[in-house]
Design an enzyme around this catalytic site. Sequence first.
Site: not given
Length: 431
Positions: A16, A36, A133, A136, A140, A191, A194, A209
């Site tokens: 995904t 960038a 990044e 966690v 965000i 979904g 799990e 986390k």
Amino acid sequence: MDTNTPLRVALAGLGTVGGGVIRLLDANRDLITRRAGRPIEIVAVSARDRSKDRGVDLSRFAWVDDTRELAAHDGADVVVELIGGSDGPALTLARATLAAGKGFVTANKAMLAHHGLELAQAAEDARVPLKFEAAVAGGIPVIKGLREGAAANAIGRVYGILNGTCNFILSKMEAEGRDFAEVLAEAQALGYAEADPSFDIDGVDAAHKLSILASIAFGTRPAFADVSATGVRHVIAADIAEAAALGYKVRLVGVAEEGAGGLFQRVHPHLVPIDHPLAHVTGSLNAVVAEGNFVGRLFFQGAGAGDGPTASAVVADLIDIARGEFGPPYAMPAAALVAAPKADSGERRGRAYLRFTVQDKVGVLAEIAAAMRDAGVSIESLIQRGVATDGGVIVAIVTHEGPERAVAQALEKLRGSQSLSGQPLWMHILE
């Protein structure tokens, strides 16, 4: 740096999130290039099933059957790992990539919780970026916020809602008055959970986390083994209703705090005051609160999972690398991270919510009250309402502030009591 030279990326894992990274780079290509300072291009991909239709055109990328070989791919500057798992192929790839002197981007919180210090040291030795990044709270930017935005602050406490599956379940129970098992089944059908939901509902995912956040916030070595984790599988509709009557919402909250006794880390169901921002985080959202000594309370909220938010965090890391912006993965050099002792939770003071399912007979309340008295627990309120589904009676107690050790001793005194049906539920009250 030549602004026409692209940052070349090898991508491991086409689930995904992997598909989301490809779609994001395609959809926002011009904007990402401008931000960038140069193009970001995927040059190679690897996954278990080459024939699977993932809804994106993979023919333009080199296919590598053995994921481990991405680390040695001549055309790649950075490897993105979206396989998952604390060990196995993901860890092998991480070690090989850093040893090869290439940057590494991952969304793998389990691997970082168990091996983060080793990988951070390897990245620093090789003078290459290690970024995570997306590991966690999905999209965000809490890692960046703590590592960079709050870098000048001493953080007193970091805490939050770190698992969207649990928050979805608790929010649904709250809104509809339904019990845990029924809502979990719905979450699985949608979904959000799990087929085997243990990792989420037992607090393990949130604990991974939290250990990462604590390391960045307090400059300590990641210490997942020191995180005490209790999930939400034993929360029932009566707990949600009782909390509401008392002016609280039930949330699974991870809390990390540094004190004189060491580093405290815990994931546990909490009663959150209705006027606290976390009480209004619903559905599958995540939220993190950090308390800095100069900046005050910082509140981060957003989507904690999903292809879009997680891919957004991965690509944000790639943009930083393309700009040449990276520093120590845990906000300070790995050698400066201290091995903090595990704090004794028994010394912590606070209020608690205790729920018992008891036999409907004379003397039960007196037995519970005596155990509390003998352990030194002061009762603020004791409420008996209705009948549980197994025929037992629900008794809920809210304690006055006191040491957690006393509550633990009271529950130990009641262990094995013939008056109790099942184990009591202990939820902390967030102050």
